[in-house]
Design an enzyme around this catalytic site. Structure first.
Site, PDB file in Angstrom:
ATOM      1  CG  ASP A  29      -2.191   0.919   1.099  1.00 46.54           C
ATOM      2  OD1 ASP A  29      -2.112   1.723  -0.269  1.00 46.54           O
ATOM      3  OD2 ASP A  29      -3.077   0.805   1.698  1.00 46.54           O
ATOM      4  CD1 TRP A  30       1.298   7.048   0.418  1.00 48.82           C
ATOM      5  CD2 TRP A  30       0.529   6.985  -1.726  1.00 48.82           C
ATOM      6  NE1 TRP A  30       1.761   8.077  -0.227  1.00 48.82           N
ATOM      7  CE2 TRP A  30       1.345   8.059  -1.202  1.00 48.82           C
ATOM      8  CE3 TRP A  30       0.051   6.660  -2.892  1.00 48.82           C
ATOM      9  CZ2 TRP A  30       1.237   9.288  -2.196  1.00 48.82           C
ATOM     10  CZ3 TRP A  30       0.065   7.929  -3.901  1.00 48.82           C
ATOM     11  CH2 TRP A  30       0.748   8.896  -3.658  1.00 48.82           C
TER      12      TRP A  30
END
Ligand code: NOJ
Length: 733
Positions: free
Chosen positions: A271-272
């Site tokens: 994820d980011w």
């Protein structure tokens, strides 16, 4: 006979050419990998968000994928740099969060789950893919498969709710829809967030989780396994640390479970900056160590931590990571690009990019989805409106084109949104009073105007709920009552003595108990998307009949969270005879209020159970029978029930099949959804509804740490919601 031989020959040829094509691709991948420098390999594993400086990195082969750029001309420009200027000409993979539509916005995923209509959900995802791919997007970070049992968690809006079975079915439908037949409209699905992200303590986003392996396997894994089985091309790791291990650094999860046990051979992305966040978690001392841990766990692509591009080469030189492992990851990335046809067709036809957007059939499907996602929670007969000419339309969500789209609708445009006000004006003589300016507005100056306007109308509809920004990522709440002066507005309009319908447009199940008392009917539509206005108007006028069912439990009070229908019984279950604090018989000085599991103030039950939703008609279930009394592993249970539409409207009922495994090697849920069907019923009609339930579907992760169906006694029932129905017994011998 001739025909059959021809068919068989064609099938064999197709199979052979399929294999040949596959081999060809693998050869191309091998050849590319053999030409790549380590730096270029690492570049493929790096995903960056669009920006001015990107061009230079792309030209140097330091970027494999980009996200958050949707302008076709800009995307072609950057793709041209990758294909024509970078040394090996490897195209970029363009990603975007297309969560519930690209331009045509569908209801938020929680609303889509309320439809209990996987075919429609698949269709919506297909449309999203058609629109997004026309603009060059070939990878979406959807579906979100996180089980959410706590409505304080803002991201409850983005998933299918609390039930593993419904979640798996809806998730698989989205994967099918996005990926389609593998043509140029296909976009790679990304099942996320692996895993347990929705179990954040206290419903506070990004928070710690403590989920046991058994719960992971029985509750949190099934939808991911279904997504893998459906052929999801990619998977995203989650932000949370479960049992002290952040998912992005969890080798057991990614290697042992996902790759080895489930055979997933697609791409795994962080994820980011979730690799970088392992530093804040206290799981890595710096970005280099975090990078090593993510790689070691088996993550192929780094979204926005810059760790892979900065440190992989050093880690390889230091022999902390083998180049073979890097090659495997790069192969997976290149394979995805080949599968999507990016090497043959990297560019967007800019002239035609807009043609597919907001096509009439897309809007029609969005409207149908919004119709089916709306849940009728209360109706004293006021709906559908009859004999209403002048209608007061009020409330902050009546004419809020952006807000009705909900969270993660970056690309949907307000100008294309039909609001309820707009749609209702076509049906009634509308008096419009905003009531409050926006959902959090505490000011009551406009409330009195709405109340007095009600006196001039035949009935009133109050549109309340949440602005889009109140749910979604990082947007958790601890108070789930209507914000601002909305409850005051409902109560004030009610004082007019006119019939009041409340429509709730929100990203989560709010605690609307007190508001229910102040209205004659309540329709819960979640954030209904682009066509929400027309859908609501059709439902209020009876052109459409509500059929949505709650995909999550609705709470009386936020303090009841987490709350879910498929809970365990405890050793002291409450049988509904609780003594409540506001009970008039309660005397000061009383020392005991009973010894069962419930809240003194909000009791035992929820406001509305999972699977609940009214219709304009009524349904009755009777005569449930099973084909046998006892079954063996490998059998299929055939259950039959008579369903009658006992009212005056043709309508759809979502018939739900629940099972209880009475005694297990570990405690079992009090009920579990194991099947559902949307049944179309004419007014007055009775139909036999049949369900086939493979006994294998009763398997769970037992005390022996393996999946098995345990022998013993069970109950099964079919009903219109999770709190109704008369069980019949059967056994597994
Ligand atoms: C963070 C979110 O958690 C994830 O769901 C999303 O796909 C990425 N950001 C990319 O926008």
């Amino acid at each position: 006979m001739k025909k059959t031989i021809y068919f068989l020959a064609a099938a064999v040829l197709a199979l052979l050419s399929g294999c040949a094509a596959k081999d060809d691709t693998e050869k191309k991948i091998d050849s590319l990998v053999s030409k790549m420098t380590l730096h270029e390999k690492v570049g493929q594993m790096n995903q960056l968000s669009g920006g001015e400086w990107l061009a230079e990195a792309v030209e140097k082969g330091e970027v494999g994928s980009i996200l958050n750029c949707t302008d076709p001309a800009e995307l072609n420009r950057i793709q041209r740099i990758a294909v024509e200027k970078s040394r090996l000409g490897i195209p970029l993979l363009i990603a975007r969060d297309v969560i519930h539509g690209f331009k045509t916005i569908f209801p938020i995923p929680l609303g889509l789950a309320a439809t209990f209509d996987p075919e429609l959900v698949e269709k919506g995802a297909r449309i999203s893919a058609i629109e997004a791919s026309a603009s060059g997007i070939r990878w979406t970070f959807s579906p979100m498969l996180d089980i959410a049992r706590d409505p304080r968690w803002g991201r409850i809006a983005e998933g299918s709710g609390e039930d593993p079975f419904l979640d798996a079915i809806m998730g698989a439908a989205m994967v099918r829809g996005y990926q389609g037949d593998g043509d140029s409209t296909s976009i790679a699905a990304c099942i996320k967030h692996f895993v347990g992200y929705g179990a954040a303590e206290g419903g506070r986003d990004y928070n710690t989780t403590e989920i046991t392996e058994r719960s992971l396997r029985n509750v949190y894994f099934p939808a991911f396994k279904a997504g893998v089985d459906e052929g999801a091309m990619t998977l995203m790791t989650s932000f949370n640390a479960n049992d002290g291990i952040p998912s992005t650094g969890n080798k057991w999860l990614i290697k042992d479970i996902l790759r080895d046990e489930w055979g997933f051979d697609g791409l795994v992305v962080t994820d980011w900056n979730s690799a970088g966040e392992m530093i804040a978690h206290g799981f890595a001392k710096d970005l280099k160590e975090a990078t090593g841990k993510a790689l070691d766990a088996g993550v192929d692509m780094d979204m926005m931590s810059y760790g892979y591009i900065s440190f992989i080469e050093e880690l390889v030189k230091e022999k902390k990571i083998s180049e073979k492992q890097i090659d495997d990851a790069v192969r997976r990335i290149l394979r995805l690009k080949f599968k999507l046809g990016l090497f043959d067709n990297p560019y967007i036809d800019e002239q035609r990019a807009g043609e597919k957007l907001y096509a009439p059939e897309h809007l029609e499907a969005a409207k149908q989805s919004a119709v089916e996602s709306a849940i009728l929670l209360k109706n004293d007969g006021v709906l559908p409106f009859k004999g209403v000419n002048t209608l007061l339309v009020t409330g902050p969500l009546a004419d809020a084109p952006y807000e009705q789209l909900g969270t993660w609708a970056f690309d949907g445009e307000e100008s294309h949104t039909v609001t309820p006000l707009e749609a209702l004006k076509k049906e009634f003589n509308v008096i419009y009073e905003p009531g409050t300016e926006y959902s959090r507005d505490k000011g009551t100056a406009l409330v009195a105007r709405a109340r007095s306007a009600a006196a001039r109308a035949d009935a009133a509809v109050v549109f309340v709920g949440e602005e889009a920004i109140l749910s979604g990522e990082a947007h958790s709440l601890s108070d789930l009552n209507l914000q601002g002066a909305q409850s005051e507005l409902i109560a004030a309009v009610k004082q007019s003595g006119k019939k009041v319908v409340v429509v709730v447009i929100a990203g989560r199940p709010l605690t609307i108990g007190r508001d229910l008392e102040n209205c004659n009917a309540m329709l819960y539509s979640f954030h209904p998307g682009t066509m929400g206005g027309e859908a609501v108007a059709d439902l209020l006028t009876g052109k459409a009949v509500p059929s949505g069912k709650t995909p999550v439990t609705f709470l009386k009070d936020a303090g009841q969270a987490p709350f879910y229908y498929n809970h365990f019984n405890t050793g002291r279950p409450n049988n509904g005879t609780e003594t409540l604090l506001d009970d008039i018989s309660l005397k000061a000085g009383q020392t005991s209020l009973g010894c069962t599991s419930y809240y003194l103030d909000s009791g035992y039950g929820p406001l509305f159970p999972f699977g609940y939703g009214l219709s304009y008609t009524t349904f009755e279930y009777s005569g449930l029978t099973l084909d046998k009394m006892s079954y063996s592993n490998g059998d299929t249970i055939e259950a039959r029930v008579n369903l009658s539409n006992t009212g005056e409207y043709d309508a759809v009922e979502v018939a739900q099949l629940y099972v209880r495994d009475l005694v297990g090697s570990v405690v079992r849920p009090v009920k579990e959804l194991k099947g559902f069907q949307r049944v179309e019923m004419k007014a007055g009609e009775t139909k036999e509804v049949t369900f086939s339930l493979p006994v294998a579907d009763l398997a769970f992760w037992t005390l022996n740490d393996g999946y098995a169906v345990e022998k013993g006694d069970f109950q099964l029932w079919i009903a219109g919601d999770s709190a109704s129905g008369e069980p019949v017994s059967f056994s597994i011998d």
